[in-house]
Scaffold this motif. Structure first.
Motif, PDB file in Angstrom:
ATOM      1  N   THR A  68       0.826  -1.204   0.000  1.00 26.38           N
ATOM      2  CA  THR A  68       0.000   0.000   0.000  1.00 26.38           C
ATOM      3  C   THR A  68       0.859   1.253   0.000  1.00 26.38           C
ATOM      4  OG1 THR A  68      -1.686  -1.247   1.203  1.00 26.38           O
ATOM      5  CG2 THR A  68      -1.907   1.151   1.180  1.00 26.38           C
ATOM      6  N   TYR A 110       1.563   4.011  -5.081  1.00 26.14           N
ATOM      7  CA  TYR A 110       1.718   5.109  -6.052  1.00 26.14           C
ATOM      8  C   TYR A 110       2.518   4.673  -7.270  1.00 26.14           C
ATOM      9  CZ  TYR A 110       6.505   5.735  -4.368  1.00 26.14           C
ATOM     10  OH  TYR A 110       7.822   5.520  -4.052  1.00 26.14           O
ATOM     11  N   THR A 157       0.132   3.490 -10.042  1.00 25.77           N
ATOM     12  CA  THR A 157      -0.395   4.603 -10.834  1.00 25.77           C
ATOM     13  C   THR A 157       0.638   5.066 -11.859  1.00 25.77           C
ATOM     14  OG1 THR A 157      -1.691   5.348  -8.929  1.00 25.77           O
ATOM     15  CG2 THR A 157      -1.307   6.958 -10.681  1.00 25.77           C
ATOM     16  N   ILE A 200      -4.035  14.410   2.557  1.00 25.21           N
ATOM     17  CA  ILE A 200      -5.285  13.788   3.008  1.00 25.21           C
ATOM     18  C   ILE A 200      -5.479  14.008   4.505  1.00 25.21           C
ATOM     19  CG2 ILE A 200      -6.491  11.575   3.307  1.00 25.21           C
ATOM     20  CD1 ILE A 200      -5.512  10.744   0.553  1.00 25.21           C
ATOM     21  N   GLN A 205      -8.951   1.300 -10.641  1.00 27.77           N
ATOM     22  CA  GLN A 205      -8.258   1.039  -9.363  1.00 27.77           C
ATOM     23  C   GLN A 205      -6.788   1.441  -9.440  1.00 27.77           C
ATOM     24  OE1 GLN A 205      -8.521  -3.185  -8.888  1.00 27.77           O
ATOM     25  NE2 GLN A 205     -10.666  -3.150  -8.283  1.00 27.77           N
ATOM     26  N   THR A 206      -6.161   1.080 -10.550  1.00 28.67           N
ATOM     27  CA  THR A 206      -4.720   1.279 -10.657  1.00 28.67           C
ATOM     28  C   THR A 206      -4.375   2.747 -10.860  1.00 28.67           C
ATOM     29  OG1 THR A 206      -4.572  -0.939 -11.598  1.00 28.67           O
ATOM     30  CG2 THR A 206      -2.646   0.489 -11.860  1.00 28.67           C
ATOM     31  N   ILE A 207      -5.153   3.426 -11.694  1.00 25.52           N
ATOM     32  CA  ILE A 207      -4.834   4.828 -11.964  1.00 25.52           C
ATOM     33  C   ILE A 207      -5.059   5.669 -10.702  1.00 25.52           C
ATOM     34  CG2 ILE A 207      -7.009   5.849 -12.843  1.00 25.52           C
ATOM     35  CD1 ILE A 207      -3.627   5.968 -14.689  1.00 25.52           C
ATOM     36  N   ASN A 208      -5.920   5.198  -9.810  1.00 20.24           N
ATOM     37  CA  ASN A 208      -6.156   5.895  -8.540  1.00 20.24           C
ATOM     38  C   ASN A 208      -5.372   5.300  -7.369  1.00 20.24           C
ATOM     39  OD1 ASN A 208      -7.979   7.793  -9.567  1.00 20.24           O
ATOM     40  ND2 ASN A 208      -9.663   6.334  -9.449  1.00 20.24           N
ATOM     41  N   ALA A 209      -4.478   4.358  -7.634  1.00 21.83           N
ATOM     42  CA  ALA A 209      -3.777   3.653  -6.553  1.00 21.83           C
ATOM     43  C   ALA A 209      -2.971   4.600  -5.670  1.00 21.83           C
ATOM     44  CB  ALA A 209      -2.874   2.562  -7.122  1.00 21.83           C
ATOM     45  N   TYR A 210      -2.548   5.746  -6.227  1.00 18.19           N
ATOM     46  CA  TYR A 210      -1.780   6.704  -5.418  1.00 18.19           C
ATOM     47  C   TYR A 210      -2.581   7.160  -4.198  1.00 18.19           C
ATOM     48  CZ  TYR A 210      -4.639  10.415  -7.451  1.00 18.19           C
ATOM     49  OH  TYR A 210      -5.703  11.204  -7.814  1.00 18.19           O
ATOM     50  N   GLN A 211      -3.910   7.108  -4.289  1.00 17.60           N
ATOM     51  CA  GLN A 211      -4.722   7.503  -3.130  1.00 17.60           C
ATOM     52  C   GLN A 211      -4.587   6.493  -1.989  1.00 17.60           C
ATOM     53  OE1 GLN A 211      -8.714   8.190  -4.578  1.00 17.60           O
ATOM     54  NE2 GLN A 211      -8.072   9.920  -5.842  1.00 17.60           N
ATOM     55  N   ARG A 212      -4.229   5.258  -2.322  1.00 14.63           N
ATOM     56  CA  ARG A 212      -3.984   4.258  -1.272  1.00 14.63           C
ATOM     57  C   ARG A 212      -2.756   4.653  -0.460  1.00 14.63           C
ATOM     58  NH1 ARG A 212      -6.154  -1.275  -2.082  1.00 14.63           N
ATOM     59  NH2 ARG A 212      -8.027  -0.791  -3.232  1.00 14.63           N
ATOM     60  N   THR A 213      -1.684   4.985  -1.181  1.00 17.54           N
ATOM     61  CA  THR A 213      -0.464   5.429  -0.506  1.00 17.54           C
ATOM     62  C   THR A 213      -0.759   6.628   0.396  1.00 17.54           C
ATOM     63  OG1 THR A 213       0.850   4.737  -2.416  1.00 17.54           O
ATOM     64  CG2 THR A 213       1.876   6.307  -0.886  1.00 17.54           C
ATOM     65  N   GLU A 214      -1.442   7.612  -0.190  1.00 12.21           N
ATOM     66  CA  GLU A 214      -1.645   8.869   0.538  1.00 12.21           C
ATOM     67  C   GLU A 214      -2.601   8.687   1.719  1.00 12.21           C
ATOM     68  OE1 GLU A 214       0.226  11.360   0.039  1.00 12.21           O
ATOM     69  OE2 GLU A 214       1.143  10.648  -1.814  1.00 12.21           O
ATOM     70  N   SER A 215      -3.586   7.822   1.570  1.00 12.90           N
ATOM     71  CA  SER A 215      -4.522   7.586   2.679  1.00 12.90           C
ATOM     72  C   SER A 215      -3.833   6.864   3.829  1.00 12.90           C
ATOM     73  CB  SER A 215      -5.711   6.745   2.200  1.00 12.90           C
ATOM     74  OG  SER A 215      -6.431   7.433   1.211  1.00 12.90           O
ATOM     75  N   LEU A 216      -2.981   5.899   3.496  1.00  7.44           N
ATOM     76  CA  LEU A 216      -2.260   5.181   4.554  1.00  7.44           C
ATOM     77  C   LEU A 216      -1.296   6.126   5.275  1.00  7.44           C
ATOM     78  CD1 LEU A 216      -1.552   2.610   6.072  1.00  7.44           C
ATOM     79  CD2 LEU A 216      -0.014   1.978   4.190  1.00  7.44           C
ATOM     80  N   LYS A 217      -0.597   6.960   4.494  1.00  8.17           N
ATOM     81  CA  LYS A 217       0.297   7.952   5.111  1.00  8.17           C
ATOM     82  C   LYS A 217      -0.483   8.860   6.059  1.00  8.17           C
ATOM     83  CE  LYS A 217       3.062  10.473   2.507  1.00  8.17           C
ATOM     84  NZ  LYS A 217       3.442  11.144   1.217  1.00  8.17           N
ATOM     85  N   TYR A 233     -12.198   3.825   4.013  1.00  6.74           N
ATOM     86  CA  TYR A 233     -11.186   3.538   2.983  1.00  6.74           C
ATOM     87  C   TYR A 233     -10.147   2.551   3.525  1.00  6.74           C
ATOM     88  CZ  TYR A 233      -8.416   4.700  -1.181  1.00  6.74           C
ATOM     89  OH  TYR A 233      -7.735   4.650  -2.373  1.00  6.74           O
TER      90      TYR A 233
END
Lengths: 339, 339
Positions: A17, A21, A24, A117, B16-28, B66
């Motif tokens: 996770t 990024y 992407t 975020i 999912q993949t093009i938005n995967a950066y939101q996974r990184t940023e949400s976890l951070k 999320y």
């Protein structure tokens, strides 16, 4: 995975996770380099794909392996091939090519919003200036209208079949926040007696009008320029389309709009809402439910509303009954609300 | 998913993949806001978690949903709880807390490299200036040494048990590119007769020495300052540790180093290599195989080498035999090469 391996905590999900990024960015790079098109044309080895895409062989091999891991390519005997999804959506020669949607989906307006975020969570809304994506006349919506058409091609064909299956009666349709205009155009294509009034900001409407012209619809297509919250809708509509619009606003704002929508409808008229509608638990279906984060990042108070929430907004605005339908294979749902 | 749904192409994976950066940023964001710690302490509702983390309730609800979708939290009756992975690795009160590793994993040195993957693919190596992460005395390695210790705690305990299971003989060990020093320290903890010589750039060694001191190892711990390619190793080593080092370089560079390593070993001595070693197909196991992209992004010519490739490098450097072992639950492998 064995059950003992599943039971022991591992840092794998964390690691995947925190590096997500790179998924992407790798997909963006593959689209930019036309890797999928190159493979669709028959190039299968790292060397041939690299030659076609003007890259190093080593870099291409690493990128293609990564695309395999993500599920966009298959690999056998050191030769790559497209998965059905990639062949349909990522080969430039496909009519359903989605590569251009990155212009919108990866626009700084959306990606910048995700850079903080934590701040959006503190505030409860976008940390972007000027109300994020819903700021007045935000130019991102012209980009949206130009880039996102291909993503909307499928739902814009499915919805008219659902809402107007007989397609044998005169219909006057208001297409609110028309964007690319494809939803209204879809209804007009489905029913030769359908007449469309498309509403959006003027620079966005230019795109919708272009698409309507290309669909040969000039005589059944007119426009209203401005914000849906400000302009007069006119009246006598059989259908009002609210496609991917309500999620940008909070419930009171939605209700204000829905009252205005109801007034514009004829007796027996219907509002047709396309939305990302998660289940009541708000975490399923996963792809639909993630849309809530997109709204936190990019709008002051938008959300992916549950059906219960949408139903209540429509009821508060005076609608008598709302029903929901899935729209497979899309991840969105259609809510039909009767005046 | 029904089989017909599985057969029809959908844009879901693309989306999912093009938005995967939101996974990184949400976890951070969740780590920064201490969401996991708050839930570990017993806060379970959006309201209570928001209060503990000083955020809006609405933003916290969207973030926690999320995190559920990503698999870090579970949700029942509007109450959130930690998954076993999150409890182990993301609650600050856990000794295995990994939140601090984002200092390295999300450092601009690594994330900037991914901003232009297309260029790295064209070149066949990092698009970062000054050779990326392997530039001389790159300060990112001090960050690495300080931040990544917790991620290495598990492998640094597992490897000594694998390599020195009896732990009853004098061992002289060279720890190349020691970083945080945990691997050498792990051997010293496992075997009271093990003596460690740690090698790294001086500012990085400061961290290793601090960790050795905290482990009470000063008398069995010495250091060599400088680059592994330049300094004298000395001789008489029973073991030379090469942990997460070879992947930064191309095979000829690795072989040059390995010849030097071999010379420093006693008769019967062994090189112990910890690496991300994908299978020959280079796309499995997925988490291990993705490491190749990390090297393309951040180094001029590094890679995640297969066992066949590593075996060849060691053979070319004069080693007689290499064997590979998995190191569950980590995603890395250990290669033991005999002088």
């Amino acid at each position: 995975m064995s059950s003992s391996a599943a039971q022991q905590p591992t840092p794998q999900l964390f690691f995947q996770t925190i590096n997500a990024y790179q998924r992407t960015e790798s997909l963006k790079a593959a689209i930019e380099l036309e890797v999928f098109t190159a493979i669709g044309e028959g190039n299968a080895t790292p060397s041939d794909i690299a030659k076609r895409c003007s890259t190093s062989e080593r870099g291409m091999r690493i990128l293609c392996d990564y695309l395999c891991i993500m599920g966009f390519l298959a690999k056998q005997d050191q030769r790559y091939s497209l998965t059905p999804d990639a062949a349909m959506f990522l080969d430039k020669r496909s009519p359903a090519y989605l590569g251009g949607t990155t212009e919108f989906l990866c626009s700084p307006m959306l990606t910048d919003g995700s850079k903080n975020i934590a701040e959006a969570v503190r505030k409860g809304g976008t940390a972007l200036p000027d109300e994020g994506t819903i700021g007045p006349e935000n130019p991102v919506w012209v980009k949206f209208a130009r880039a996102m058409g291909p993503m909307m091609a499928m739902p814009s064909q499915l919805i008219p079949k659902l809402v107007d299956p007989q397609a044998n009666q005169k219909l006057k349709i208001l297409d609110i926040a028309a964007g690319h205009g494809l939803f209204g155009i879809g209804f007009a294509r489905n029913n030769p007696q359908a007449e469309i009034v498309a509403l959006d900001w003027a620079p966005v409407l230019a795109v919708a009008k272009e698409n309507a012209r290309q669909a040969g619809l000039t005589d059944r297509y007119s426009t209203i320029e401005g914000s849906a919250f400000d302009v007069e809708f006119g009246s006598g509509y059989d259908l009002v389309l609210l496609t991917n619009f309500l999620h940008h606003f909070d419930p009171p704002t939605c209700e204000t709009l829905l009252r205005k929508v109801r007034t514009a409808l004829v007796e027996g008229g219907r509002a047709v809402t396309l939305e990302f509608v998660p289940n009541d638990d708000r975490v399923t279906p996963p792809d639909t439910a993630t849309f809530s984060m997109m709204m936190l990042i990019s709008t002051p108070a938008g959300d992916a509303y549950t059906f219960a929430e949408l139903e209540k907004m429509f009821a508060n605005a005076g609608f008598t009954r709302s029903t929901i339908q899935q729209l497979p294979p899309t991840i969105e749902q259609v809510v039909i609300s009767e005046r």
